[in-house]
Enzyme design. Structure first.
Site, PDB file in Angstrom:
ATOM      1  N   ASP A 196       1.250 -53.873 -16.266  1.00  0.00           N
ATOM      2  CA  ASP A 196       0.880 -53.819 -17.676  1.00  0.00           C
ATOM      3  C   ASP A 196       2.144 -53.905 -18.526  1.00  0.00           C
ATOM      4  OD1 ASP A 196      -1.017 -53.562 -19.774  1.00  0.00           O
ATOM      5  OD2 ASP A 196      -0.370 -51.503 -20.082  1.00  0.00           O
ATOM      6  N   TYR A 205       4.030 -54.188 -22.581  1.00  0.00           N
ATOM      7  CA  TYR A 205       4.074 -53.524 -23.893  1.00  0.00           C
ATOM      8  C   TYR A 205       4.684 -54.548 -24.835  1.00  0.00           C
ATOM      9  CZ  TYR A 205       5.385 -49.563 -27.052  1.00  0.00           C
ATOM     10  OH  TYR A 205       5.544 -48.671 -28.095  1.00  0.00           O
ATOM     11  N   HIS A 221       1.818 -53.448 -32.272  1.00  0.00           N
ATOM     12  CA  HIS A 221       1.450 -52.222 -31.551  1.00  0.00           C
ATOM     13  C   HIS A 221       2.684 -51.378 -31.249  1.00  0.00           C
ATOM     14  CE1 HIS A 221      -0.440 -49.534 -28.658  1.00  0.00           C
ATOM     15  NE2 HIS A 221       0.452 -49.909 -27.749  1.00  0.00           N
ATOM     16  N   ARG A 276       8.754 -41.844 -33.225  1.00  0.00           N
ATOM     17  CA  ARG A 276      10.213 -41.813 -33.382  1.00  0.00           C
ATOM     18  C   ARG A 276      10.677 -42.103 -34.800  1.00  0.00           C
ATOM     19  NH1 ARG A 276       9.338 -44.529 -28.629  1.00  0.00           N
ATOM     20  NH2 ARG A 276       9.599 -46.552 -29.648  1.00  0.00           N
ATOM     21  N   GLU A 281      -7.457 -49.860 -24.989  1.00  0.00           N
ATOM     22  CA  GLU A 281      -6.386 -50.777 -25.358  1.00  0.00           C
ATOM     23  C   GLU A 281      -6.908 -52.201 -25.217  1.00  0.00           C
ATOM     24  OE1 GLU A 281      -2.774 -50.042 -23.233  1.00  0.00           O
ATOM     25  OE2 GLU A 281      -2.325 -48.223 -24.372  1.00  0.00           O
ATOM     26  N   GLU A 307      -6.498 -55.834 -24.692  1.00  0.00           N
ATOM     27  CA  GLU A 307      -5.486 -56.684 -24.071  1.00  0.00           C
ATOM     28  C   GLU A 307      -6.125 -57.965 -23.524  1.00  0.00           C
ATOM     29  OE1 GLU A 307      -2.698 -54.890 -21.421  1.00  0.00           O
ATOM     30  OE2 GLU A 307      -2.959 -52.870 -22.241  1.00  0.00           O
ATOM     31  N   ASP A 340      -7.319 -51.633 -21.049  1.00  0.00           N
ATOM     32  CA  ASP A 340      -6.513 -50.725 -20.228  1.00  0.00           C
ATOM     33  C   ASP A 340      -6.668 -49.302 -20.780  1.00  0.00           C
ATOM     34  OD1 ASP A 340      -4.840 -50.189 -18.081  1.00  0.00           O
ATOM     35  OD2 ASP A 340      -3.039 -50.320 -19.286  1.00  0.00           O
ATOM     36  N   ARG A 373      -4.046 -40.550 -23.770  1.00  0.00           N
ATOM     37  CA  ARG A 373      -2.840 -40.372 -24.565  1.00  0.00           C
ATOM     38  C   ARG A 373      -2.196 -38.995 -24.364  1.00  0.00           C
ATOM     39  NH1 ARG A 373      -1.724 -45.608 -25.799  1.00  0.00           N
ATOM     40  NH2 ARG A 373      -3.492 -46.617 -26.827  1.00  0.00           N
ATOM     41  N   GLN A 421      -0.472 -38.835 -21.012  1.00  0.00           N
ATOM     42  CA  GLN A 421       0.736 -39.651 -21.077  1.00  0.00           C
ATOM     43  C   GLN A 421       1.854 -38.945 -21.843  1.00  0.00           C
ATOM     44  OE1 GLN A 421       0.076 -43.647 -22.406  1.00  0.00           O
ATOM     45  NE2 GLN A 421       2.233 -44.147 -22.540  1.00  0.00           N
ATOM     46  N   TYR A 477       5.164 -38.923 -19.443  1.00  0.00           N
ATOM     47  CA  TYR A 477       5.809 -40.250 -19.456  1.00  0.00           C
ATOM     48  C   TYR A 477       7.332 -40.221 -19.421  1.00  0.00           C
ATOM     49  CZ  TYR A 477       7.319 -40.390 -24.374  1.00  0.00           C
ATOM     50  OH  TYR A 477       7.952 -40.180 -25.576  1.00  0.00           O
ATOM     51  N   LYS A 503      -2.712 -43.822 -17.073  1.00  0.00           N
ATOM     52  CA  LYS A 503      -3.227 -45.197 -17.023  1.00  0.00           C
ATOM     53  C   LYS A 503      -3.926 -45.508 -15.707  1.00  0.00           C
ATOM     54  CE  LYS A 503      -1.153 -46.954 -20.816  1.00  0.00           C
ATOM     55  NZ  LYS A 503      -1.703 -47.924 -21.752  1.00  0.00           N
ATOM     56  N   THR A 543      -9.046 -49.799 -15.468  1.00  0.00           N
ATOM     57  CA  THR A 543      -8.726 -50.967 -16.274  1.00  0.00           C
ATOM     58  C   THR A 543      -9.912 -51.907 -16.136  1.00  0.00           C
ATOM     59  OG1 THR A 543      -6.345 -50.747 -15.898  1.00  0.00           O
ATOM     60  CG2 THR A 543      -7.152 -52.906 -16.588  1.00  0.00           C
ATOM     61  N   THR A 600      -1.202 -53.961 -25.575  1.00  0.00           N
ATOM     62  CA  THR A 600      -2.173 -53.886 -26.666  1.00  0.00           C
ATOM     63  C   THR A 600      -1.886 -54.937 -27.732  1.00  0.00           C
ATOM     64  OG1 THR A 600      -2.389 -51.512 -26.286  1.00  0.00           O
ATOM     65  CG2 THR A 600      -3.210 -52.359 -28.369  1.00  0.00           C
ATOM     66  N   GLU A 613      -3.705 -46.149 -32.881  1.00  0.00           N
ATOM     67  CA  GLU A 613      -3.208 -46.772 -34.105  1.00  0.00           C
ATOM     68  C   GLU A 613      -4.212 -46.670 -35.251  1.00  0.00           C
ATOM     69  OE1 GLU A 613      -1.106 -50.753 -33.110  1.00  0.00           O
ATOM     70  OE2 GLU A 613      -2.448 -50.302 -31.426  1.00  0.00           O
TER      71      GLU A 613
END
Length: 418
Positions: free
Chosen positions: A125, A127, A132, A141, A198, A200, A230, A234, A237, A241, A250, A254, A346, A360
């Site tokens: 997968d 990113y 996204h 962040r 997600e 995708e 997918d 959250r 994760q 992560y 994850k 899927t 995503t 989101e």
């Protein structure tokens, strides 16, 4: 792309997902019969395993449609794919001399049970959607550090679980995992409370490789595409992560759409990737239009309630193409195998209505989404059915993928309770 007419009347409708220009590959069964390879045409599916057995279809000396998966054809490469598709097109074209023979092997799609269309060897997968990645990075962040330093130079990805890839229509069970809120000293083992979708696309690798491949070689290796959800926990994760990225968050499921839309069917819908902020290194440089103009939507239907369209976007919003992702994946010498599945990451767009995840859309749960039923969502609730839709729009016809559907069912009782 020139519109093609078929003797299957329903394939000539401007609204069908499966005109003669498409001919997507799937695996189906009728009643208690065994699954076999089929091709969607209009409102029907053609039993290509039976047609191949009659000697009307094939490439080379060995059968490719008898294993209830498309891997045998996938591994042969582009030249064989072209010959096979040309034979199918001729058989199903208006005026075909074989119409009477083929009619016996047509079944209504409404009567078909769909199965996994290919054997998934590995799942990776990515990113690779800038909108996204920017949204998620901004949430966690701040806008000034939204994208990590490497993001504009390589398609970031991680190796996932092939064992949990399922076909559309398979229920998805809410997972358990370690959760830790910001005000908790220690984690707890609980069902996920922030389960998400997600939106995708999935690219499917055909012939295997052993060593680095160029972007053009990678593009030629891609057999076709599927819609891909997918599913993502959250909260699991967020705790697990760092430093190595997603793992159990994850691994639940899927979901892919049941029909493989071939690269050949999408050829006329190629579009360019976005303008680059930094020039990519030579092994990743664009060599032409590498993305596709594919309209994508997501609907969410609470249990026993009507569906609401919660997102609409387009595959052309990706920053990196599947060919660039595959070339990068192989760049260390990593062998790629027939049946490898690459998730795009995503797919979101610049507007709020184009965001391909609830993370989101609800901005991390701070802005609940109101459905047509009057209910609100920050993340998924038990009984919610998510459906991904996708098609490329031609002049008087469309190349559709078939729906990618999954329903979230409640978590099991504590699997470790004794």
């Amino acid at each position: 792309m020139t519109y093609l007419k078929s003797w299957v009347d329903s394939a000539n409708s401007a609204s069908t997902n499966f005109p003669l220009n498409n001919l997507p590959y799937g695996v189906f069964s009728i009643g208690n019969e065994a699954p076999r390879c089929g091709v969607a045409i209009g409102s029907h599916v053609l039993d290509v395993a039976a047609v191949e057995s009659l000697g009307l279809l094939g490439v080379g000396d060995s059968p490719v449609c008898q294993d209830a998966c498309w891997n045998p054809l996938m591994e042969l490469g582009k030249q064989s794919w072209t010959l096979f598709r040309e034979s199918l097109t001729a058989l199903l074209s208006d005026g075909s001399a074989e119409q009477a023979q083929l009619e016996k092997h047509l079944y209504p799609l409404a009567d078909a049970q769909m199965h996994m269309p290919f054997t998934v060897t590995e799942f990776t997968d990515f990113y690779a959607g800038r909108h996204h990645a920017t949204n998620v990075g901004t949430m966690f962040r701040g806008a000034e550090n939204a994208l990590p330093p490497n993001w504009l130079h390589i398609p970031i990805g991680y190796n996932g679980r092939a064992s949990s890839v399922v076909v559309s229509g398979t229920d998805v069970r809410r997972p358990w995992g370690q959760l830790k809120g910001p005000d908790q000293e220690l984690p707890a083992f609980l069902p996920s409370r922030r389960f998400d979708l997600e939106l995708e696309m999935g690219a499917i690798v055909g012939p295997a490789s052993n060593g680095p491949v160029s972007v053009d070689e990678a593009d030629a290796m891609i057999f076709g595409y599927v819609l891909l959800n997918d599913w993502s926990a959250r909260d699991i994760q967020a705790w697990e992560y760092q430093p190595l990225g997603p793992f159990q968050a994850k691994a639940t499921a899927t979901t892919i759409s049941p029909w493989i839309v071939t690269s050949a069917a999408l050829e006329g819908f190629r579009v360019s990737t976005p303008e680059r902020e930094f020039e990519l290194l030579p092994h990743l440089k664009d060599t032409g239009p590498m993305l596709y103009d594919i309209d994508l939507t997501v609907t969410l239907a609470p249990q026993d309630k009507p569906a609401t369209t919660i997102a609409s976007t387009n595959y052309r919003e990706m920053y990196y193409s599947a060919a660039q992702q595959l070339a990068h994946h192989s760049s260390s010498g990593c062998p790629m195998r027939t049946g490898d599945l690459l998730g795009s990451g995503t797919i979101s767009g610049p507007e709020k209505s184009m965001r391909g995840s609830l993370l989101e859309l609800s901005w991390g749960g701070k802005e609940p989404l109101t459905l047509d039923s009057g209910e609100t969502r920050t993340f998924l609730e038990d009984g919610d059915t998510l459906t991904l839709h996708g098609h490329a729009q031609g002049d008087g016809f469309r190349i559709g993928f078939g729906d990618c559907v999954g329903t979230l069912v409640p978590a099991l009782d504590d699997p470790y309770a004794r």
